[in-house]
Design a protein around this motif. Sequence first.
Motif, PDB file in Angstrom:
ATOM      1  N   THR A 160       0.848  -1.185   0.000  1.00 29.41           N
ATOM      2  CA  THR A 160       0.000   0.000   0.000  1.00 29.41           C
ATOM      3  C   THR A 160       0.885   1.237   0.000  1.00 29.41           C
ATOM      4  O   THR A 160       2.055   1.183   0.417  1.00 29.41           O
ATOM      5  CB  THR A 160      -0.926   0.042   1.234  1.00 29.41           C
ATOM      6  N   ARG A 170      -3.670   3.806  -0.546  1.00 32.73           N
ATOM      7  CA  ARG A 170      -4.023   3.253  -1.848  1.00 32.73           C
ATOM      8  C   ARG A 170      -3.216   1.983  -2.096  1.00 32.73           C
ATOM      9  O   ARG A 170      -2.149   1.790  -1.507  1.00 32.73           O
ATOM     10  CB  ARG A 170      -3.709   4.295  -2.933  1.00 32.73           C
ATOM     11  N   ALA A 208      -1.141   8.213  -6.885  1.00 34.20           N
ATOM     12  CA  ALA A 208      -1.704   8.021  -5.544  1.00 34.20           C
ATOM     13  C   ALA A 208      -1.229   9.194  -4.689  1.00 34.20           C
ATOM     14  O   ALA A 208      -0.192   9.112  -4.036  1.00 34.20           O
ATOM     15  CB  ALA A 208      -1.249   6.694  -4.950  1.00 34.20           C
ATOM     16  N   GLN A 303      -4.006  -0.682  -9.196  1.00 33.55           N
ATOM     17  CA  GLN A 303      -5.230   0.067  -8.967  1.00 33.55           C
ATOM     18  C   GLN A 303      -6.266  -0.129 -10.067  1.00 33.55           C
ATOM     19  O   GLN A 303      -7.332   0.469 -10.042  1.00 33.55           O
ATOM     20  CB  GLN A 303      -4.901   1.566  -8.797  1.00 33.55           C
TER      21      GLN A 303
END
Length: 304
Positions: A160, A170, A208, A303
Amino acid sequence: MARPGQEADVTAYEEGADGLPAGVSVGHWTDLAGRTGCSVILVPGGAVGGVDVRGGAPGTLGTEARRPGRAVSRVQAILLTGGSAFGLDAATGVMRYLDERGLGFAIGPVSVPIVAGAVIFDLLAGDPQARPDAEAGYAACAAATPHPAQGTVGAGTGATVAKAGTSEPRPGGLGIASARADGATVAAVVVANSVGGIWDDELHEWIAPLDGWDRGSALIPGANTTIGVVVTDAELTKEQANRVATVAHDGIARAVRPAHTLYDGDTLFCLATGTVPAPADAVEAVAADVVARAIAIGVRAAQL
């Protein structure tokens, strides 16, 4: 395999003009339910290895032996793993895989496989009892291919990023990028699991973003990290391989903002197979570029 609500869990590695250098392969073991995994960069013929550790909270294996002035120069594998320090158990499986094939540093009639590695902390991403072990390391080696997957796969499974802001973290991921350097191929395999947000240095946009630093005091040292390998077919000495690893950290600084914090264990290795007589400074010149690109590719893929 796909998680509920997603079409795919990983994105196939789209080989660039050069891809991985000849003789190099990457294998993954992925535990989607436990949100962890490991990845192995295999060089059965051996490669000159270097390393540079920049973060304040690293978890590593075999880094001291990679420094200049140490007797053994060549490495057969680099392990990138989740599971924090527990994940280093996967190195046992990597050793067994290489040993079964007689690969390693010859000492009389015995060959000792040389494996180095680094970990990310992903124990809070899923099941904290799910950790890569020796069987996982062996399985990653058995799955090694010149055309590996990227994104939520292997050591990038529980990664993450952007963990110090006001919004939720994220997904991070594992990415691969390559380029040419005066006739040599230079590739980067990188896992992003950072405190900082992720910036695409080529497209000049956030992937992100990190929204402020409001939770900085609550961050746990060692719970984050960007780890990876720059691998090239250029002919480098051990000192030059260490220099490439050092310069390659500029790629982390370009893509991870902020980078190299007290809470990260940022570690980059360099492997050089030595089949192409390219100058070391040419390899250095593109090393940071492929690292930054690999980080962006891996996080974007995770993602999707």
